[in-house]
Design a protein around this motif. Structure first.
Motif, PDB file in Angstrom:
ATOM      1  N   THR A 240       0.830  -1.198   0.000  1.00 52.94           N
ATOM      2  CA  THR A 240       0.000   0.000   0.000  1.00 52.94           C
ATOM      3  C   THR A 240       0.868   1.253   0.000  1.00 52.94           C
ATOM      4  O   THR A 240       1.994   1.251   0.523  1.00 52.94           O
ATOM      5  N   LYS A 241       0.336   2.331  -0.577  1.00 55.25           N
ATOM      6  CA  LYS A 241       1.020   3.618  -0.566  1.00 55.25           C
ATOM      7  C   LYS A 241       1.104   4.201   0.845  1.00 55.25           C
ATOM      8  O   LYS A 241       1.919   5.095   1.106  1.00 55.25           O
ATOM      9  N   ALA A 242       0.256   3.675   1.738  1.00 54.23           N
ATOM     10  CA  ALA A 242       0.275   4.173   3.115  1.00 54.23           C
ATOM     11  C   ALA A 242       1.615   3.924   3.789  1.00 54.23           C
ATOM     12  O   ALA A 242       1.945   4.576   4.782  1.00 54.23           O
ATOM     13  N   ALA A 243       2.406   3.011   3.257  1.00 50.82           N
ATOM     14  CA  ALA A 243       3.724   2.731   3.831  1.00 50.82           C
ATOM     15  C   ALA A 243       4.641   3.942   3.724  1.00 50.82           C
ATOM     16  O   ALA A 243       5.594   4.074   4.502  1.00 50.82           O
ATOM     17  N   PHE A 244       4.381   4.832   2.763  1.00 48.91           N
ATOM     18  CA  PHE A 244       5.226   6.017   2.579  1.00 48.91           C
ATOM     19  C   PHE A 244       4.737   7.208   3.401  1.00 48.91           C
ATOM     20  O   PHE A 244       5.433   8.219   3.470  1.00 48.91           O
ATOM     21  N   SER A 245       3.554   7.101   4.005  1.00 45.47           N
ATOM     22  CA  SER A 245       3.053   8.191   4.827  1.00 45.47           C
ATOM     23  C   SER A 245       3.632   8.083   6.233  1.00 45.47           C
ATOM     24  O   SER A 245       3.926   6.993   6.718  1.00 45.47           O
ATOM     25  N   ASP A 246       3.800   9.218   6.891  1.00 41.15           N
ATOM     26  CA  ASP A 246       4.382   9.263   8.239  1.00 41.15           C
ATOM     27  C   ASP A 246       5.718   8.543   8.300  1.00 41.15           C
ATOM     28  O   ASP A 246       6.049   7.919   9.321  1.00 41.15           O
ATOM     29  N   ILE A 247       6.481   8.620   7.217  1.00 38.63           N
ATOM     30  CA  ILE A 247       7.734   7.876   7.165  1.00 38.63           C
ATOM     31  C   ILE A 247       8.813   8.528   8.035  1.00 38.63           C
ATOM     32  O   ILE A 247       9.662   7.840   8.601  1.00 38.63           O
ATOM     33  N   PHE A 248       8.772   9.838   8.185  1.00 39.12           N
ATOM     34  CA  PHE A 248       9.825  10.529   8.952  1.00 39.12           C
ATOM     35  C   PHE A 248       9.762  10.244  10.456  1.00 39.12           C
ATOM     36  O   PHE A 248      10.811  10.050  11.081  1.00 39.12           O
ATOM     37  N   PRO A 249       8.570  10.187  11.074  1.00 38.33           N
ATOM     38  CA  PRO A 249       8.546   9.755  12.476  1.00 38.33           C
ATOM     39  C   PRO A 249       9.074   8.329  12.667  1.00 38.33           C
ATOM     40  O   PRO A 249       9.718   8.031  13.670  1.00 38.33           O
ATOM     41  N   VAL A 250       8.801   7.469  11.685  1.00 32.18           N
ATOM     42  CA  VAL A 250       9.313   6.098  11.750  1.00 32.18           C
ATOM     43  C   VAL A 250      10.834   6.112  11.639  1.00 32.18           C
ATOM     44  O   VAL A 250      11.529   5.354  12.330  1.00 32.18           O
ATOM     45  N   ILE A 251      11.352   6.970  10.752  1.00 38.57           N
ATOM     46  CA  ILE A 251      12.810   7.085  10.614  1.00 38.57           C
ATOM     47  C   ILE A 251      13.434   7.545  11.934  1.00 38.57           C
ATOM     48  O   ILE A 251      14.481   7.044  12.351  1.00 38.57           O
ATOM     49  N   LYS A 252      12.767   8.481  12.610  1.00 34.04           N
ATOM     50  CA  LYS A 252      13.282   8.997  13.884  1.00 34.04           C
ATOM     51  C   LYS A 252      13.374   7.883  14.919  1.00 34.04           C
ATOM     52  O   LYS A 252      14.397   7.726  15.603  1.00 34.04           O
ATOM     53  N   LEU A 253      12.293   7.093  15.043  1.00 35.21           N
ATOM     54  CA  LEU A 253      12.315   5.979  15.987  1.00 35.21           C
ATOM     55  C   LEU A 253      13.316   4.923  15.545  1.00 35.21           C
ATOM     56  O   LEU A 253      14.005   4.311  16.374  1.00 35.21           O
ATOM     57  N   SER A 254      13.437   4.715  14.222  1.00 30.56           N
ATOM     58  CA  SER A 254      14.376   3.729  13.702  1.00 30.56           C
ATOM     59  C   SER A 254      15.818   4.127  13.992  1.00 30.56           C
ATOM     60  O   SER A 254      16.658   3.278  14.301  1.00 30.56           O
ATOM     61  N   ILE A 255      16.106   5.419  13.892  1.00 29.90           N
ATOM     62  CA  ILE A 255      17.462   5.890  14.182  1.00 29.90           C
ATOM     63  C   ILE A 255      17.808   5.654  15.649  1.00 29.90           C
ATOM     64  O   ILE A 255      18.912   5.207  15.986  1.00 29.90           O
TER      65      ILE A 255
END
Length: 479
Positions: A240-255
């Motif tokens: 789904t395209k929803a995987a690309f939404s809110d990607i930056f907060p996920v990157i922050k937690l991933s970092i």
């Protein structure tokens, strides 16, 4: 058993009653997650161990080169990518506990996007490995051999990335036994392929590395087939395209997750580098890598409990049940400590015999045997420390643990190891004692942090995070 049935059973289980009854009920929940997770990780790491064993019997130089690549480059890359993907463990576990099942597939896809991009950025380190190791001061013959072996590890980076994230996704929803079957089958195939390619066909290093790549690839294919084939209908709704939404907060937690894990894995890499600067570098690296592999294999049990702690804590925080979360921590810690005592005694008594699994050198075996006492302490700590890290992952406290790792490992452990190894002339034993000091300090710090954590506040944070990133399921959108 469906997810709805799982939740109904959980609701029917009351927390009143005798202490022994509560411990028994919690132990059943723990081992339902821990046993498959431990067996899967032992089998998965066994693939690397078998490869190193075959390489070690080819020659001491080849063993040292493989050890340098595995403990420095591979740990460097996997420390970043697997650390970043551990955010999947936090998000999927809390989403499952909160009943937001459709979000788990979206979190999985987001982790693929973030981690695969980072892995691609890290590829030059493997392509120019020989030059990097020479710049780091490694012996030329080890660096050249390591440069060849490192190229064979590039496919392993991607297969490990996808495999680990899918395992986190499946474990969060208690689909553990499929992971057992796939990893055990992969391990069995690897042993057979290694024997054929290395011994029968005499392909040497290329044969051992081809066998390892095929085994990891088959594991990933099996996991893809299981997820895409309809066995996860509640949590996988397709791409789904929803995987690309809110990607930056996920990157922050991933970092935050990546920094937490990679600082821990890099710690051993720094110590291997220190061993490479000693007079008998080949023997020192071979000794250190064998001891490290012994503790790492036992650490797979600890990582199984890490997964268990993460899943149990994240599930209970997602449900808002802080009492169950705190009780689960106590039971898991007691269980892990008891197992650690047993395995540390085994290492104390059998280190000399275990060394011959990885080498034919009498000198290396004696060197490993001389480290039996520090090795036993490391095994005990490896049974406790991962559980505390799993608690932090389940609660989403990775950024705090990252600072703890910096202080304990690089301010305490590495300097002590360098002083004991070079100034006190304890060689490899001194470096290993430094490693123990760093891990022990970290374990005590995490234990104190866990005890002082406000779990009601963590429930609120988990709820806010999940609600902020919540997207409607396709069936809800159509309604």
């Amino acid at each position: 058993m469906s997810i709805i049935e799982e939740r109904l059973i959980t609701k029917l289980e009351t927390e009143d009653g005798s202490l022994s009854g509560r411990v028994w009920m919690e132990s059943k929940k723990i081992w339902r997650i821990a046993f498959p997770a431990i067996l899967a990780r032992v089998a998965l790491f066994g693939v690397v161990m078998v490869t190193q064993a075959f390489v070690g019997h080819i020659g001491a130089l080849e063993l040292s080169a493989f050890a340098v690549v595995q403990t420095i480059l591979v740990r460097f890359a996997c420390g970043i990518t697997l650390g970043m993907s551990s955010a999947t463990e936090t998000l999927c576990g809390q989403a499952f506990g909160a009943g937001q099942y459709h979000m788990m597939g979206i979190y999985l896809q987001r982790s693929w996007i973030v981690s695969s991009s980072v892995t691609t950025i890290l590829l030059p380190a493997f392509i120019f490995a020989a030059q990097i190791f020479k710049l780091l001061g490694q012996v030329d013959e080890i660096a050249e051999e390591a440069g060849t072996i490192s190229l064979w590890f590039i496919p392993v980076l991607y297969t490990t990335l996808f495999s680990s994230t899918m395992q986190m996704y499946l474990q969060a929803q208690l689909k553990n036994f499929v992971i057992i079957w796939l990893t055990v089958a992969s391990f069995a195939i690897h042993v057979l392929l290694s024997w054929i390619l290395v011994y029968l066909l005499n392909y040497g290093i290329p044969g051992a590395m081809i066998a390892m790549n095929i085994s990891f690839l088959l594991l990933v294919i099996g996991e893809f087939v299981y997820i895409f084939g309809g066995w996860c209908p509640d949590t996988w709704r397709g791409f789904t395209k929803a995987a690309f939404s809110d990607i930056f907060p996920v990157i922050k937690l991933s970092i935050s997750s990546g920094v937490m894990i990679c600082l821990e894995l890099w710690y051993n890499s720094v110590l291997v580098l220190l061993a490479g600067y000693m007079k008998s570098a080949v023997i020192a690296i071979a000794t250190f890598s064998i001891c490290l592999n012994i503790t790492t294999w036992e650490l797979m049990i600890g990582l199984g409990f890490l997964v268990t702690a993460s899943v149990r804590i994240s599930n209970e925080l997602g449900r808002g049940n802080t009492k169950a979360a705190k009780f689960s921590i106590k039971v898991i810690l007691c269980t892990g400590t008891c197992l650690g005592v047993v395995f540390s005694v085994v290492c104390l008594l059998c280190s000399y015999q275990i060394a011959y699994v990885f080498t034919s050198s009498e000198e290396v075996a004696k060197s490993v045997s001389s480290l039996s006492i520090p090795l036993a302490f490391s095994v005990l700590l490896n049974s406790i420390q991962p559980i505390l890290s799993g608690v932090a992952i389940g609660a989403g406290l990775q950024s705090v643990v990252a600072y703890v790792n910096i202080g304990c490992y690089y301010v305490v452990g590495v300097p002590i190891g360098a002083l004991l190894g070079y100034v006190a002339h304890l060689e490899v034993k001194g470096i290993w004692i430094g490693m123990i000091c760093g891990v022990a300090t970290q374990a005590l710090t995490l234990l104190l942090m866990t005890w002082r954590t406000d779990w009601e506040k963590q429930v609120t944070r988990a709820s806010e995070r999940l609600n902020r990133w919540l997207l409607k399921a396709p069936d809800q959108e159509s309604n």
